[in-house]
Design an enzyme around this catalytic site. Structure first.
Site, PDB file in Angstrom:
ATOM      1  CB  CYS A   1     -10.699   8.682   4.258  1.00  0.00           C
ATOM      2  SG  CYS A   1     -10.786   9.326   2.584  1.00  0.00           S
TER       3      CYS A   1
ATOM      4  CG  HIS B   1     -11.653  14.238   4.066  1.00  0.00           C
ATOM      5  ND1 HIS B   1     -10.677  13.557   4.766  1.00  0.00           N
ATOM      6  CD2 HIS B   1     -12.563  13.302   3.688  1.00  0.00           C
ATOM      7  CE1 HIS B   1     -10.985  12.276   4.793  1.00  0.00           C
ATOM      8  NE2 HIS B   1     -12.118  12.094   4.152  1.00  0.00           N
TER       9      HIS B   1
ATOM     10  CG  HIS C   1     -14.448  10.158   8.885  1.00  0.00           C
ATOM     11  ND1 HIS C   1     -13.096  10.328   8.672  1.00  0.00           N
ATOM     12  CD2 HIS C   1     -14.976   9.866   7.664  1.00  0.00           C
ATOM     13  CE1 HIS C   1     -12.826  10.143   7.385  1.00  0.00           C
ATOM     14  NE2 HIS C   1     -13.941   9.867   6.757  1.00  0.00           N
TER      15      HIS C   1
END
Lengths: 267, 401
Positions: free
Chosen positions: B161, B325, B291
C-alpha cells in the site's frame, strides 16, 4: 550520458547447480563444470522460528542472497537500503490462493494472504536484518534485472548510500507453469556503493546513447540459463566479473532495446 | 533531484473519472463507497468501485492487455488531457527519455482468479489468462507505455500500500541522474477476490463504510483507482498554483509483516525524511493526507507518529472514507488529492468518521475546510513495513520557516 554508477562491493548467487557466488564464479570461468541440479534453499537466519518454517521460496532465496553479498562486503545489513526485483511473486502462494478462491467456500488462509504480497521478501529482510532503511520492490517482466539495477543505482546516486540489489525468480506450480516456464528458484545480489572502498571489486555504470551486445558467458548451458530467468540476465556481466575483465553489456529493457552497462574491474 | 513539476495529473476512483468529479465529491464530503456487489463476492463489506469499467474497450493493438486493471488504467489516462500532456513530453524529449513507474498490488490478477475456476482434468487452464497482458504485474506499466508511445525505463513498484507513493521517488532519482527527462508516475489497482477475501481473512474488512481515525473504526473498505502525474524539471517561470514535488521520504519498520509498530517509528522516519528532502520544517506543512486505513492498529500507529512530529499543528484527514483503500494506487491517488487540495485551497474532510479516537490528539478534519495551502504531505504505508511520505508545495509557497 547518465550519472548512474556505483561500485560493486559484494556479489551473491544461488540457483540450480550453484549454492553461492564462489561456486557460480568457478563455473563461469570454466574451472568447474555447471550441472543442472535442484536449488538448495535453506531456512533463513534472523527470523523467529514460526516464520522460519512458514516463509516461501522467494523469502528463502532473497534472504540467502542478501546475506551472502553483505558478508562478502563486510557490510552492516541493518544500514543498507534494499531493492528487490523479481518478474513474478510467490508462485506457490498464488497457486494456493487462486485454488481456494475457485472453491465455493473461499476460505483464504490469512498467513497465505499476508505472505502473498510481492514485498514479503523485503518485509522479512527488514525483520531479519533489523534494517529500517528504505526498501523498494519492483517488477518488470523479462526486464526485471535491468530495471532493478537502475533503481538501485538511482538510490546509490540520489540518496548517496549503499544499496543491496536482490534479483530473483521463483517458478510457478499448477497451470501457470505452462504459461510462464521458469527454472528452479534462482537469483543474484549486488551490493552497490557510491564510493570506491577496500571491498570494491568493480565499477558499474549505465552508459547512455550507446549500444552493446547482450554478451555471453562463453558457456552454452549458462547462456541458456541466463535466457531462462530474468534475474539471470546478469550472467554475462557476472562472467566478466568472475574473470576480472571489463566490458560493456546490454541488458534487456522493458519496451525494447538494451540498457548498456559498463563493468570496469577495480585493480 | 527536487523539486519537480507535476505538469499534469489526474485521478479516477469511486468518486468519478477525472479531477472535476473528484473535487466536487471532496468539496461535498461525499463518499463513493457502496455495499459490495462486485463479481460473485459475498462479503458484508463496502467497496469503492469505479463505474463503467465493463464498457471500456482497449485499442485493437492492445487487445492482449484487456483486463479490469488495464481498462481502469486507460480510462484514467484519458481524463483531464493527461495522455495529450504526456504525448507533448514525448515530442519535447523523445520517447526513450520518458519513463513510466506505476504502483500496483494485484495488477490483473482477477483474470487469473477467474481462469482458475475452469481447469481441465489435468489441472491446465481451459481458457488461460494472458501472462504478459494481465497476469504479470508489469502488464499495467506495459499497457500505459504502449498506449502513450513511451520507450524509456518502465517498471511497477510492489511495496503493497505504499507503492503508489514510492514511484515518485524512483522517478525523481532517474530524472536527477539524467537518465530521463520526464516520467509518468502513478498507481493503478482494481478490485479482485484475492484482496477482498484476503483482508477479510485477516478480519480487517469493515462491515460498514470505513471510519478512519474514528473511535469506533473497525477496518478498511477496499477501493480501486487509477491516478497519474507527469513529472518534469520545473521551468523558470511557473504560475503560482503550479504543484511541485518537494520531496519523498521512505523508511522500513523492520517489525512485522502485517502490523505496524505501536509507536509508528517507520511512519515517523518516512515523514521526517520527506521534510528533510523538501528542506521544510513540520510547522510549514498546511495539510496532511493521512494513510488512515481505519484499522484499529494502523491509525493508532500513524496517529502516534503524527502527534510526535506535528502535535496538533497540522490539519489532517484520511480520504479513504471517500475513495476506499485503493491499496497499490492509494499513494498516487492521495498525492493527486493533495495536489487538488493545494490548487483549490481545500482541506478534505473524512466522510464516515464521526468521533475522533480520544487516544489520538490531532487536528482531525471531519468536514472540508477552505483555506490557502502552500505545503501538503501525503502518507502511504504498507504491509511488510514499507512507509513513504510525499511532500508537495505550490510554486508560490513561502519557503522561509
Amino acid at each position: 550520458m547518465s550519472g548512474l554508477f556505483g561500485y560493486l562491493d559484494g556479489v551473491a548467487a544461488l540457483g540450480p547447480g550453484f549454492d553461492n557466488w564462489a561456486m557460480l564464479a568457478a563455473q563461469l570461468t570454466g574451472e568447474q563444470p555447471w550441472q543442472d541440479a535442484p536449488t538448495r534453499l535453506t531456512a533463513p537466519p534472523g527470523l523467529p522460528p514460526a516464520e522460519r518454517r512458514r516463509v516461501g521460496k522467494p523469502v528463502r532465496l532473497a534472504l540467502a542472497l542478501g546475506f551472502e553479498a553483505v558478508a562478502m562486503a563486510g557490510a552492516d545489513a541493518a544500514e543498507l537500503a534494499t531493492v528487490f526485483t523479481a518478474s513474478g511473486g510467490d508462485g506457490d502462494n498464488l497457486h494456493a490462493l487462486c485454488t481456494t478462491l475457485a472453491e465455493p467456500a473461499r476460505l483464504v488462509s490469512p498467513t497465505r494472504f499476508t505472505n502473498s504480497v510481492h514485498n514479503a521478501p523485503a518485509g522479512y529482510w527488514g525483520i531479519a536484518a533489523g534494517a529500517t532503511a528504505p526498501s523498494n520492490v519492483l517488477s518488470a517482466y523479462d526486464a526485471s534485472f535491468s530495471m532493478g539495477l537502475i533503481e538501485a543505482l538511482g538510490q546509490v546516486q540520489g540518496e548517496a548510500r549503499r544499496v543491496l540489489l536482490i534479483a530473483y525468480d521463483s517458478p510457478y506450480p499448477g497451470p501457470l507453469a505452462a504459461l510462464r516456464p521458469l527454472p528452479e528458484p534462482c537469483g543474484v545480489a549486488l551490493l552497490l556503493s557510491p564510493e570506491r572502498g577496500p571491498a570494491s571489486r568493480a565499477r558499474l555504470a549505465v552508459v547512455g546513447g550507446e549500444t552493446a551486445a547482450e554478451g555471453s558467458t562463453g558457456i552454452a548451458a549458462l547462456d541458456a540459463l541466463a535466457r531462462s530467468a530474468p534475474s539471470l540476465r546478469a550472467l554475462p556481466l557476472l562472467a566478466a566479473l568472475a574473470r576480472g575483465e571489463g566490458g560493456r553489456y546490454g541488458l534487456e529493457m522493458p519496451l525494447g532495446g538494451l540498457l548498456v552497462v559498463e563493468l570496469q574491474p577495480c585493480v | 533531484m527536487y523539486p519537480l513539476h507535476l505538469t499534469a495529473f489526474t485521478a479516477t476512483s469511486a468518486l468519478g473519472a477525472g479531477l472535476a468529479p473528484t473535487l466536487a465529491a471532496l468539496e461535498a464530503n461525499r463518499s463513493g463507497l457502496a455495499p459490495c456487489a462486485f463479481e460473485t463476492v459475498d462479503l458484508p463489506a463496502y467497496v469503492g468501485e469505479v463505474a463503467g469499467l465493463d464498457d471500456v474497450t482497449l485499442p485493437a493493438a492492445l487487445a492482449d492487455y484487456d483486463c479490469r486493471n488495464n481498462r481502469l488504467a486507460l480510462l484514467a489516462l484519458q481524463q483531464d488531457g493527461f495522455a495529450d500532456a504526456v504525448r507533448g513530453a514525448v515530442m519535447r524529449y523523445g520517447a526513450e527519455r520518458v519513463g513510466v513507474f506505476l504502483g500496483t498490488s494485484t495488477s490483473g490478477i482477477l483474470e487469473t482468479e477467474l481462469a482458475y475456476r475452469r481447469l481441465d482434468e489435468s489441472g491446465a487452464f481451459i481458457a488461460p489468462p494472458s501472462y504478459r497482458g494481465s497476469h504479470t504485474p508489469q502488464a499495467v506499466a506495459d499497457v500505459v507505455a504502449r498506449s502513450l508511445g513511451l520507450g524509456g525505463p518502465a517498471f511497477v513498484v510492489l511495496t503493497a500500500c505504499s507503492s503508489g507513493a514510492k514511484v515518485f521517488a524512483s522517478a525523481a532519482r532517474l530524472i536527477g541522474a539524467g537518465m530521463i527527462d520526464a516520467a509518468v508516475v502513478g498507481g493503478v489497482d482494481s478490485l479482485c477476490l484475492t484482496t477482498l477475501y484476503g483482508f477479510n481473512s485477516l478480519e480487517l474488512v469493515s462491515p460498514e463504510p470505513c471510519r478512519p481515525y474514528d473511535v469506533a473504526r473497525c477496518g478498511i473498505s477496499i477501493g480501486e483507482a487509477g491516478a497519474f502525474a507527469l513529472l518534469e524539471r520545473p521551468a523558470q517561470d511557473l504560475p503560482g498554483d503550479a504543484v511541485l514535488l518537494a520531496g519523498v521520504g521512505e523508511a522500513s519498520d523492520a517489525y512485522h509483516m502485517s502490523s505496524p509498530p505501536p509507536d509508528g517509528h517507520g511512519a515517523f522516519a518516512a515523514m521526517q525524511a520527506a521534510l528533510q528532502r523538501a528542506g521544510l520544517m513540520p510547522s510549514q506543512v498546511d495539510y496532511l493526507n493521512l494513510h488512515g486505513t481505519a484499522t484499529p492498529s494502523n491509525d493508532a500507529a500513524e496517529g502516534q507518529a503524527v502527534m510526535q512530529l506535528f502535535g496538533r499543528s497540522v490539519p489532517a484527514s484520511s480520504t479513504k472514507g471517500a475513495t476506499g483503500h485503493t491499496l497499490g494506487a492509494a499513494g498516487a491517488l492521495e498525492t493527486v488529492i493533495a495536489a487538488l487540495a493545494l490548487q483549490h485551497g481545500l482541506i478534505p474532510g473524512s466522510p464516515g468518521s464521526r468521533e475522533l479516537d480520544p487516544a489520538l490528539d490531532l487536528d482531525y478534519v471531519f468536514v472540508p475546510r477552505h483555506q490557502a495551502l502552500g505545503v501538503v504531505m501525503s502518507n502511504s504505508f504498507g504491509f511488510g513495513g514499507s512507509n513513504a511520505s510525499v511532500v508537495l508545495r505550490r510554486a508560490d509557497a513561502r519557503m522561509d520557516a
